[in-house]
Design an enzyme around this catalytic site. Structure first.
Site, PDB file in Angstrom:
ATOM      1  N   VAL A  76       0.857  -1.182   0.000  1.00  0.00           N
ATOM      2  CA  VAL A  76       0.000   0.000   0.000  1.00  0.00           C
ATOM      3  C   VAL A  76       0.896   1.235   0.000  1.00  0.00           C
ATOM      4  O   VAL A  76       1.756   1.378   0.875  1.00  0.00           O
ATOM      5  CB  VAL A  76      -0.902  -0.005   1.256  1.00  0.00           C
ATOM      6  CG1 VAL A  76      -1.888   1.146   1.215  1.00  0.00           C
ATOM      7  CG2 VAL A  76      -1.628  -1.344   1.380  1.00  0.00           C
ATOM      8  N   CYS A  77       0.710   2.104  -0.961  1.00  0.00           N
ATOM      9  CA  CYS A  77       1.579   3.287  -1.061  1.00  0.00           C
ATOM     10  C   CYS A  77       1.425   4.183   0.157  1.00  0.00           C
ATOM     11  O   CYS A  77       0.308   4.615   0.493  1.00  0.00           O
ATOM     12  CB  CYS A  77       1.253   4.083  -2.315  1.00  0.00           C
ATOM     13  SG  CYS A  77       2.108   5.668  -2.350  1.00  0.00           S
ATOM     14  N   VAL A  78       2.530   4.494   0.792  1.00  0.00           N
ATOM     15  CA  VAL A  78       2.475   5.255   2.037  1.00  0.00           C
ATOM     16  C   VAL A  78       1.944   6.672   1.815  1.00  0.00           C
ATOM     17  O   VAL A  78       1.119   7.160   2.607  1.00  0.00           O
ATOM     18  CB  VAL A  78       3.853   5.270   2.752  1.00  0.00           C
ATOM     19  CG1 VAL A  78       4.936   5.917   1.899  1.00  0.00           C
ATOM     20  CG2 VAL A  78       3.770   5.981   4.097  1.00  0.00           C
TER      21      VAL A  78
END
Lengths: 118, 121
Positions: A76-78
């Site tokens: 999941v892209c931070v």
């Protein structure tokens, strides 16, 4: 073949997440490898465990978590996650929050990167 | 040295109204540090991202168009704009913030075929 997956849209509002999930199931059945699933843009919302779904419908985040339990990495892209209130407290099991560099790695190591978006 | 992966960022949506262009640009900047072969292609309303004189103060959103200026320094190999998309919007190269290659659709199609990965935003 090694497939990397990019999911760019949120759950329920858009078919992208369902299509990505179905693609992965079909690819695995055919013996292909999934190098990882990267959630970007509103796609990160697929990974909240706070979803509370009526029993007669699919539970999208649970479905992703179950896929993660099978050993497929869910990333999941931070940056996108922070904007949308996704943090480790609400993240589904078997997923991890990480940087965009991980998407770059998927692009490099996969034979194909398949994007599911608008 | 391993072969570089050829990656095209394809921006087709207007820079404001949705977050795609902004988050696409964020991803592009990160990708630049991985030393692959990266090109940026702007088509359809995506070409507006490079228009000079953008002002988002009344929208209350971040104005990020000037960030496109750093892309060449960050290692983006080519910045390409679709000729027809410019023309349909009555824009010319002079309306854009940075120097770009203006290509015909057929040339862009040929470029796309060479890519290992296309990331649409």
């Amino acid at each position: 073949m090694k497939f990397g997956i990019l999911v760019q849209e949120g759950p329920y509002n858009h078919q992208a997440s369902d299509s990505a999930y179905n693609f992965i199931q079909a690819a695995l059945e055919k013996g292909h490898e999934i190098t990882g699933v990267f959630f970007y843009n509103d796609g990160v919302i697929n990974t909240t465990k706070l979803m509370d779904i009526p029993a007669d419908d699919r539970h999208i985040s649970k479905r992703w978590s179950d896929l993660g339990a099978k050993g497929i990495q869910l990333i999941v892209c931070v940056a996108a996650a922070k904007r949308r209130g996704i943090n480790p407290d609400v993240l589904i099991e078997n997923a991890r929050i990480d940087g965009l560099g991980q998407l770059s790695e998927l692009c490099i190591e996969s034979d194909r990167l398949i994007t599911f978006g608008d | 040295m391993p072969k570089k992966t050829k990656i095209a960022f394809l921006m087709r949506k207007a820079p404001h109204g949705t977050i795609y262009a902004y988050e696409g640009l964020e991803a592009l900047l990160i990708f630049c540090s991985y030393e692959q072969s990266i090109v940026l292609v702007l088509m359809d309303d995506g070409v507006y991202a490079l228009k000079k004189g953008q002002d988002t103060s009344e929208l209350g959103t971040k104005e990020f168009s000037t960030t496109f200026r750093v892309l060449k320094d960050y290692g983006v190999e080519r910045i390409i704009v679709d000729k027809t998309s410019l023309k349909e919007r009555s824009l010319t190269k002079e309306d854009l913030l940075i120097d770009v290659e203006v290509l015909e659709a057929a040339e862009i199609m040929a470029l796309m075929k060479e890519q290992d990965v296309i990331l649409p935003f």
